[in-house]
Design a protein around this motif. Sequence first.
Motif, PDB file in Angstrom:
ATOM      1  N   LEU A  85      -4.288  -4.637 -10.607  1.00  0.00           N
ATOM      2  CA  LEU A  85      -4.796  -3.537 -11.412  1.00  0.00           C
ATOM      3  C   LEU A  85      -4.236  -2.232 -10.854  1.00  0.00           C
ATOM      4  N   PRO A  86      -4.186  -1.195 -11.668  1.00  0.00           N
ATOM      5  CA  PRO A  86      -3.599   0.060 -11.190  1.00  0.00           C
ATOM      6  C   PRO A  86      -4.447   0.728 -10.111  1.00  0.00           C
ATOM      7  N   THR A  87      -3.777   1.502  -9.292  1.00  0.00           N
ATOM      8  CA  THR A  87      -4.460   2.353  -8.327  1.00  0.00           C
ATOM      9  C   THR A  87      -4.720   3.678  -9.027  1.00  0.00           C
ATOM     10  N   TRP A  88      -5.983   4.047  -9.147  1.00  0.00           N
ATOM     11  CA  TRP A  88      -6.360   5.276  -9.847  1.00  0.00           C
ATOM     12  C   TRP A  88      -6.494   6.418  -8.860  1.00  0.00           C
ATOM     13  N   ILE A  89      -6.031   7.569  -9.272  1.00  0.00           N
ATOM     14  CA  ILE A  89      -6.208   8.791  -8.500  1.00  0.00           C
ATOM     15  C   ILE A  89      -7.075   9.717  -9.339  1.00  0.00           C
ATOM     16  N   PRO A  99      -3.472   5.311   1.062  1.00  0.00           N
ATOM     17  CA  PRO A  99      -3.040   4.587   2.255  1.00  0.00           C
ATOM     18  C   PRO A  99      -1.526   4.352   2.188  1.00  0.00           C
ATOM     19  N   LYS A 100      -0.869   4.330   3.316  1.00  0.00           N
ATOM     20  CA  LYS A 100       0.591   4.206   3.388  1.00  0.00           C
ATOM     21  C   LYS A 100       1.122   3.008   2.609  1.00  0.00           C
ATOM     22  N   ASP A 101       0.404   1.897   2.611  1.00  0.00           N
ATOM     23  CA  ASP A 101       0.882   0.714   1.913  1.00  0.00           C
ATOM     24  C   ASP A 101       0.710   0.808   0.393  1.00  0.00           C
ATOM     25  N   GLU A 102       0.061   1.874  -0.095  1.00  0.00           N
ATOM     26  CA  GLU A 102      -0.158   2.056  -1.520  1.00  0.00           C
ATOM     27  C   GLU A 102       0.868   2.975  -2.157  1.00  0.00           C
TER      28      GLU A 102
END
Length: 108
Positions: A9-13, A104-107
Motif C-alpha cells: 500500500l502507498p506510504t502517505w504523507i 525513515p531512510k528505507d522508505e
Amino acid sequence: MLNNTENNLPTWIFFSNVDATLVNESARQLLVWSGESFGRLLRSTENILNALMSNDHRLTRESVVELVALLGSCVGSNPYPPPDTRSLFTDCIMVLSRYLAQLPKDEI
C-alpha cells in the motif's frame, strides 16, 4: 505518516493546513507564470495539487516526489525566470523536502 509497505500500500504523507496551502499557492503561481511553455505537464501538476488540498492534505510519497520533479520542470521550462519565481520554487521545495526527510531512510 503512515507506512504500509508490507501490503504494498502507498506510504502517505500528511501535510499541515499551513504547509499544504503554502505549497498549493506557490505552485499555482509558478504554473501561471510558466503558462504555455510548461505544456502537457500542467495537468499532472494540477491533479497533484488538487489532491493535496482535499482529503486531509495528504499525498503518497510517490506524488510528493513527482510534484518536486514537475515543479523543477516548470521552473526549468523558462531559461530566464524572474527572481520571485525562484522564491516560489524554494518555498515549495523546502516544504516538500522537509516532509520527505521525515520518512525513515528505507522508505525514501
